[in-house]
Design an enzyme around this catalytic site. Sequence first.
Site, PDB file in Angstrom:
ATOM      1  N   TYR A 173       3.016   9.664 -11.347  1.00 26.75           N
ATOM      2  CA  TYR A 173       2.070   8.940 -10.481  1.00 26.75           C
ATOM      3  C   TYR A 173       1.188   7.978 -11.291  1.00 26.75           C
ATOM      4  O   TYR A 173       1.184   6.769 -11.030  1.00 26.75           O
ATOM      5  CB  TYR A 173       1.255   9.933  -9.658  1.00 26.75           C
ATOM      6  CG  TYR A 173       0.324   9.270  -8.667  1.00 26.75           C
ATOM      7  CD1 TYR A 173       0.819   8.476  -7.637  1.00 26.75           C
ATOM      8  CD2 TYR A 173      -1.052   9.413  -8.768  1.00 26.75           C
ATOM      9  CE1 TYR A 173      -0.038   7.848  -6.732  1.00 26.75           C
ATOM     10  CE2 TYR A 173      -1.911   8.800  -7.874  1.00 26.75           C
ATOM     11  CZ  TYR A 173      -1.400   8.015  -6.857  1.00 26.75           C
ATOM     12  OH  TYR A 173      -2.252   7.391  -5.971  1.00 26.75           O
ATOM     13  N   LYS A 219       1.149   3.771 -11.435  1.00 27.09           N
ATOM     14  CA  LYS A 219      -0.038   2.948 -11.136  1.00 27.09           C
ATOM     15  C   LYS A 219      -0.439   2.072 -12.332  1.00 27.09           C
ATOM     16  O   LYS A 219      -1.013   0.996 -12.143  1.00 27.09           O
ATOM     17  CB  LYS A 219      -1.194   3.839 -10.682  1.00 27.09           C
ATOM     18  CG  LYS A 219      -0.908   4.574  -9.351  1.00 27.09           C
ATOM     19  CD  LYS A 219      -0.649   3.628  -8.180  1.00 27.09           C
ATOM     20  CE  LYS A 219      -0.520   4.350  -6.853  1.00 27.09           C
ATOM     21  NZ  LYS A 219      -0.287   3.446  -5.713  1.00 27.09           N
ATOM     22  N   ASN A 242       0.802  -1.225   0.000  1.00 27.53           N
ATOM     23  CA  ASN A 242       0.000   0.000   0.000  1.00 27.53           C
ATOM     24  C   ASN A 242       0.836   1.277   0.000  1.00 27.53           C
ATOM     25  O   ASN A 242       0.354   2.332  -0.401  1.00 27.53           O
ATOM     26  CB  ASN A 242      -0.930  -0.046   1.215  1.00 27.53           C
ATOM     27  CG  ASN A 242      -1.554   1.294   1.498  1.00 27.53           C
ATOM     28  OD1 ASN A 242      -2.466   1.713   0.782  1.00 27.53           O
ATOM     29  ND2 ASN A 242      -1.055   1.986   2.503  1.00 27.53           N
TER      30      ASN A 242
HETATM   31  P1  NAD Z   1      -0.741   8.605   2.904  1.00 28.46           P
HETATM   32  O1  NAD Z   1       0.206   9.619   2.399  1.00 28.46           O
HETATM   33  O2  NAD Z   1      -1.716   8.957   3.958  1.00 28.46           O
HETATM   34  O3  NAD Z   1       0.045   7.292   3.387  1.00 28.46           O
HETATM   35  C1  NAD Z   1       1.146   6.795   2.658  1.00 28.46           C
HETATM   36  C2  NAD Z   1       1.813   5.681   3.409  1.00 28.46           C
HETATM   37  O4  NAD Z   1       2.979   5.304   2.666  1.00 28.46           O
HETATM   38  C3  NAD Z   1       2.284   6.099   4.800  1.00 28.46           C
HETATM   39  O5  NAD Z   1       1.999   5.066   5.728  1.00 28.46           O
HETATM   40  C4  NAD Z   1       3.794   6.239   4.647  1.00 28.46           C
HETATM   41  O6  NAD Z   1       4.518   5.830   5.811  1.00 28.46           O
HETATM   42  C5  NAD Z   1       4.099   5.267   3.519  1.00 28.46           C
HETATM   43  N1  NAD Z   1       5.317   5.691   2.838  1.00 28.46           N
HETATM   44  C6  NAD Z   1       5.550   6.887   2.235  1.00 28.46           C
HETATM   45  N2  NAD Z   1       6.823   6.924   1.785  1.00 28.46           N
HETATM   46  C7  NAD Z   1       7.383   5.718   2.100  1.00 28.46           C
HETATM   47  C8  NAD Z   1       8.661   5.133   1.900  1.00 28.46           C
HETATM   48  N3  NAD Z   1       9.633   5.785   1.265  1.00 28.46           N
HETATM   49  N4  NAD Z   1       8.889   3.875   2.364  1.00 28.46           N
HETATM   50  C9  NAD Z   1       7.923   3.197   3.000  1.00 28.46           C
HETATM   51  N5  NAD Z   1       6.682   3.684   3.215  1.00 28.46           N
HETATM   52  C10 NAD Z   1       6.429   4.918   2.768  1.00 28.46           C
HETATM   53  O7  NAD Z   1      -1.465   8.088   1.592  1.00 28.46           O
HETATM   54  P2  NAD Z   1      -2.800   7.246   1.317  1.00 28.46           P
HETATM   55  O8  NAD Z   1      -3.752   8.160   0.668  1.00 28.46           O
HETATM   56  O9  NAD Z   1      -3.219   6.463   2.500  1.00 28.46           O
HETATM   57  O10 NAD Z   1      -2.222   6.297   0.174  1.00 28.46           O
HETATM   58  C11 NAD Z   1      -2.016   4.917   0.335  1.00 28.46           C
HETATM   59  C12 NAD Z   1      -1.997   4.307  -1.054  1.00 28.46           C
HETATM   60  O11 NAD Z   1      -3.242   4.585  -1.700  1.00 28.46           O
HETATM   61  C13 NAD Z   1      -0.909   4.851  -1.971  1.00 28.46           C
HETATM   62  O12 NAD Z   1      -0.350   3.788  -2.723  1.00 28.46           O
HETATM   63  C14 NAD Z   1      -1.675   5.789  -2.889  1.00 28.46           C
HETATM   64  O13 NAD Z   1      -1.047   5.950  -4.138  1.00 28.46           O
HETATM   65  C15 NAD Z   1      -2.998   5.094  -3.001  1.00 28.46           C
HETATM   66  N6  NAD Z   1      -4.111   5.948  -3.406  1.00 28.46           N
HETATM   67  C16 NAD Z   1      -4.530   6.981  -2.632  1.00 28.46           C
HETATM   68  C17 NAD Z   1      -5.589   7.761  -3.089  1.00 28.46           C
HETATM   69  C18 NAD Z   1      -6.112   8.921  -2.281  1.00 28.46           C
HETATM   70  O14 NAD Z   1      -6.931   9.681  -2.824  1.00 28.46           O
HETATM   71  N7  NAD Z   1      -5.713   9.096  -1.038  1.00 28.46           N
HETATM   72  C19 NAD Z   1      -6.205   7.497  -4.309  1.00 28.46           C
HETATM   73  C20 NAD Z   1      -5.745   6.431  -5.063  1.00 28.46           C
HETATM   74  C21 NAD Z   1      -4.697   5.651  -4.607  1.00 28.46           C
END
Ligand code: NAD
Length: 245
Positions: A153, A157, A88
């Site tokens: 990005y 994906k 994730n």
């Molecule tokens: P967030 O920024 O709240 O959390 C990101 C997580 O990734 C955190 O726990 C952080 O510790 C971890 N992380 C960041 N850099 C890191 C690194 N270098 N090494 C290890 N861990 C690392 O983001 P989120 O919104 O919870 O996103 C989680 C996933 O969902 C991501 O893959 C994101 O692309 C995807 N996503 C999010 C959304 C959205 O709208 N929030 C939409 C589509 C996909």
Amino acid sequence: MLEGKVAIVTGGTRGIGLETVKVFKENKASVILFGSKKETVDKALEDLKNDGIEVKGYYPNLNNYDDINNVLEEIKKEYGHIDILVNNAGISANKKIEDTTSSEFESIMNLNVNAMFNMCKCVVPYMKKNKGGVILNTSSMVSIYGQPSGVGYPASKFAVNGLTKSLARELAPFNIRVNAVAPGITNTDMVASLPKEMIEPLIKTIPLGRIGEPRDIANAFLFLASDLASYITGNILSVDGAARS
Ligand code: NAD
């Protein structure tokens, strides 16, 4: 739904990952969260503990095999097996191509794609030995339509989807299912960090009329991780309120 299962969630310290940790715990899995550094992992573990939720946490460098393998060995020693991996952890981007440096592009690929590959590569031997497992990847709605800036990005994906569909075929004979969830705009720090002018018009176009909540995504992971999804592999499950942008 996950009783007796051992699950690893990368990026489990906040947002979608943290909610997935909670939902998996509610469903009786043993959960190990991974984060990027000690402070954020400690903070997440402490907050969870205050809510009565006990999980283990680690912060391996996801681009270093020795780091990952050492942690996986510790987990194997403590729990005996690894059943579910949720890849994730991820970062996003929103700059125009002229303003994006190649090192910024590389760091997105390094986490969103290379680290996912590394985690799969290291965990698969454990799952094969165990005669089965589930790998779940976090994709995005931009993996289908792209986005108008921050090309790294969506490119990352699209790669997540390719990795998911291909590994599903490679690992099916070993009873390892591989699926992805493609969230729409979800209420986490990642979205809070993007400009309001970019996000607000997008929310208005979502047919279900609201932004996604982390629990919406965590519930999709729960379903795919569970035996209810035992004939589903190689799938990219959109969880986006029918958003199409
Ligand atoms: P967030 O920024 O709240 O959390 C990101 C997580 O990734 C955190 O726990 C952080 O510790 C971890 N992380 C960041 N850099 C890191 C690194 N270098 N090494 C290890 N861990 C690392 O983001 P989120 O919104 O919870 O996103 C989680 C996933 O969902 C991501 O893959 C994101 O692309 C995807 N996503 C999010 C959304 C959205 O709208 N929030 C939409 C589509 C996909």
